[in-house]
Motif scaffolding. Sequence first.
Motif, PDB file in Angstrom:
ATOM      1  N   HIS A 125       0.887  -1.516   0.340  1.00  0.00           N
ATOM      2  CA  HIS A 125      -0.378  -0.010  -0.229  1.00  0.00           C
ATOM      3  C   HIS A 125       1.021   1.076   0.156  1.00  0.00           C
ATOM      4  CE1 HIS A 125      -3.973  -2.201   1.856  1.00  0.00           C
ATOM      5  NE2 HIS A 125      -3.507  -2.546   0.270  1.00  0.00           N
ATOM      6  N   GLY A 126       0.038   2.524  -0.771  1.00  0.00           N
ATOM      7  CA  GLY A 126       1.631   3.688  -1.192  1.00  0.00           C
ATOM      8  C   GLY A 126       1.165   4.416   0.349  1.00  0.00           C
ATOM      9  N   ALA A 135       3.605   5.353   4.563  1.00  0.00           N
ATOM     10  CA  ALA A 135       3.870   4.238   3.670  1.00  0.00           C
ATOM     11  C   ALA A 135       5.250   4.342   4.615  1.00  0.00           C
ATOM     12  CB  ALA A 135       3.440   3.927   2.684  1.00  0.00           C
ATOM     13  N   ASP A 136       5.856   3.343   4.625  1.00  0.00           N
ATOM     14  CA  ASP A 136       7.489   3.364   4.433  1.00  0.00           C
ATOM     15  C   ASP A 136       8.039   1.563   4.160  1.00  0.00           C
ATOM     16  OD1 ASP A 136      10.062   2.727   4.948  1.00  0.00           O
ATOM     17  OD2 ASP A 136      10.748   3.083   7.441  1.00  0.00           O
ATOM     18  N   ILE A 137       8.247   1.561   2.290  1.00  0.00           N
ATOM     19  CA  ILE A 137       8.249   0.105   1.933  1.00  0.00           C
ATOM     20  C   ILE A 137      10.142   0.733   1.820  1.00  0.00           C
ATOM     21  CG2 ILE A 137       7.887  -0.893  -0.315  1.00  0.00           C
ATOM     22  CD1 ILE A 137       5.329  -0.314   1.538  1.00  0.00           C
ATOM     23  N   ARG A 147      11.364   0.394  -3.001  1.00  0.00           N
ATOM     24  CA  ARG A 147      10.783   1.344  -1.803  1.00  0.00           C
ATOM     25  C   ARG A 147       9.970   2.220  -2.446  1.00  0.00           C
ATOM     26  NH1 ARG A 147      14.671   6.332  -2.958  1.00  0.00           N
ATOM     27  NH2 ARG A 147      15.283   5.526  -5.312  1.00  0.00           N
ATOM     28  N   ASN A 148       9.379   3.340  -1.850  1.00  0.00           N
ATOM     29  CA  ASN A 148       8.344   3.808  -1.837  1.00  0.00           C
ATOM     30  C   ASN A 148       9.079   5.444  -1.775  1.00  0.00           C
ATOM     31  OD1 ASN A 148       7.690   3.677   1.297  1.00  0.00           O
ATOM     32  ND2 ASN A 148       5.938   4.528   0.609  1.00  0.00           N
ATOM     33  N   VAL A 149       8.500   6.899  -2.029  1.00  0.00           N
ATOM     34  CA  VAL A 149       8.585   8.193  -1.191  1.00  0.00           C
ATOM     35  C   VAL A 149       7.497   8.431  -1.716  1.00  0.00           C
ATOM     36  CG1 VAL A 149       9.121  10.433  -1.526  1.00  0.00           C
ATOM     37  CG2 VAL A 149      10.989   8.730  -3.083  1.00  0.00           C
ATOM     38  N   ILE A 171       9.861   2.816  -6.406  1.00  0.00           N
ATOM     39  CA  ILE A 171      10.466   2.724  -6.863  1.00  0.00           C
ATOM     40  C   ILE A 171      11.130   0.992  -6.297  1.00  0.00           C
ATOM     41  CG2 ILE A 171      13.004   3.807  -6.922  1.00  0.00           C
ATOM     42  CD1 ILE A 171      11.806   5.920  -5.768  1.00  0.00           C
ATOM     43  N   PHE A 172      11.257   1.062  -8.160  1.00  0.00           N
ATOM     44  CA  PHE A 172      11.515  -0.510  -8.370  1.00  0.00           C
ATOM     45  C   PHE A 172      13.382   0.023  -8.886  1.00  0.00           C
ATOM     46  CE2 PHE A 172       7.584   0.379  -9.659  1.00  0.00           C
ATOM     47  CZ  PHE A 172       6.868  -1.001  -8.667  1.00  0.00           C
TER      48      PHE A 172
END
Length: 281
Positions: A125-126, A135-137, A147-149, A171-172
């Motif tokens: 989930h974003g 969210a902290d991926i 990861r996510n921003v 981001i992949f």
Amino acid sequence: MKPQYLVLAIAYLAAFAAPTPAAAEEQQTPVSQCQAIAQNIPKATFASFSGTAPLTPAVSEDEDVKFTFLGHSTFEIETPGGIIIATDYNGWYRPATTPDVVTMNKAHTTHFTLTPDPGIKHVLHGWSDVPGGKADIDLVVGDAYIRNVPTDIRFSYGLGGSQENGNSIFIFEIAGLCIGHLGHLHYELTDTHYIEIGRLDIVMVPVDGGLTMGADSMSRVIKRLRSSLILPMHRRGPPVDAFVSMFGKDFDIAYATDDSITVSMRTLPKKPLIYVLQGVR
């Protein structure tokens, strides 16, 4: 204590104190190769990592990443190791194979589902379900580091106001490539966002012209990211040409006859390319 019992006690304690190989692997913190160059660089504009040839199929299957446009904001990303990722997954647009990973954003129900296929191992989930949270991926799945921003979103349906950290740019990092999916981006990015994102070789960008951001605002984001390959998505209303018209001679434009493209570090275009896959236009 007898020596033999002392030895057994030490061994017993060591067995519980020392992490197993699997646990040790889980404890390792992934290191972003895309974000590293962005640390402490205010107002940075990142140069693209272009290859030495135009966009062509890679020779080695060990470095190919395949992108297939499934619809709306959903792309299937297939890694060299066979990991299948579906972006902004809503359950309507599905890869032929059950994905290993799906990412979601919640600006609209066309970007998420609360009842995903139970066979999907990683549902990301974003947004955070904790009030005021984000969210902290930070996840490694096979040969993909994800990861996510977080970004803010406007409330839907004209309710006014915004929700802080309501969605994410995902981001992949795959086969040396830095790949970004802007999701349902509502506001132009800040300097802090650009630093957190780092380099993006490939970016999937919404081009609806207003439901996310206007074409001029979105074009400013893309110009600053300076990605080698730009894949439009989320076209509602105006033709994609309205977005494309915002770019000058520093960008090439091509319209594909297929819904997929295969890319590697060596085959990125030399000049930033807006590549409109079949089904977007």
